[in-house]
Motif scaffolding. Structure first.
Motif: not given
Length: 180
Positions: A65-86
């Protein structure tokens, strides 16, 4: 932020962090992994000492469960680094007028302003639900890259109560309005 980092941000469409900022940004992932790491260390010590402890039915959950949780948190934090482009044809002076208006509207404190990028942060009140945000805007030919994440120089936070999205969307909407 130097030209090499800006180039990498543009190429990868992702905010580039220093090693310390990566640790700060991914702290929740690291924290979630402590239980499985301690579990593995404990099992390894038992194996080395030839101590036989029968596995419990719930052992797999303490590990998985903590491994799965950490993987999901990693994906969430990684996504937050993406730029929005205009996309825009506005001049840098017109863009900075919009930056100043948005900064005034959202309470941004501008830290660095150059012809290639801008960094700002917020210093919200305690009752706002956020410790603060860090805004990065990069200017390229006919495009603007926008990112807002929880301020890495303040307490670690998994949520900004919508303030990061509001920072990005308000600025992008102001650019789109000025394009027309």
């Amino acid at each position: 932020m130097n030209n090499q980092i800006i180039k990498k941000c543009i190429e990868q469409n992702e905010l580039q962090l220093s090693n310390w900022d990566k640790i700060n940004h991914y702290w929740s992932v690291i924290f979630a992994l402590t239980i499985p790491i301690l579990f593995i260390i404990n099992k390894t010590i038992d194996l080395i000492n030839k101590t036989e402890r029968p596995s419990q039915d719930g052992d797999i959950y303490v590990f998985a469960i903590p491994i799965l949780l950490s993987f999901l948190l990693y994906l969430l934090q990684k996504k937050r680094l993406r730029f929005k482009i205009v996309e825009t044809n506005l001049s840098i002076d017109e863009i900075y007028k919009i930056v100043d208006d948005t900064a005034k509207e959202l309470g941004w404190i501008i830290n660095k302003k150059s012809s290639t990028h801008l960094t700002a942060n917020t210093n919200p009140k305690f009752t706002s639900g956020s410790w603060g945000e860090q805004i990065t805007i990069i200017f390229t030919e006919n495009k603007i890259l926008v990112n807002s994440i929880c301020d890495l120089n303040k307490k670690d936070s998994l949520v900004s109560m919508g303030r990061n999205k509001k920072n990005e969307q308000t600025f992008i909407n102001n650019i789109v309005k000025a394009n027309h």
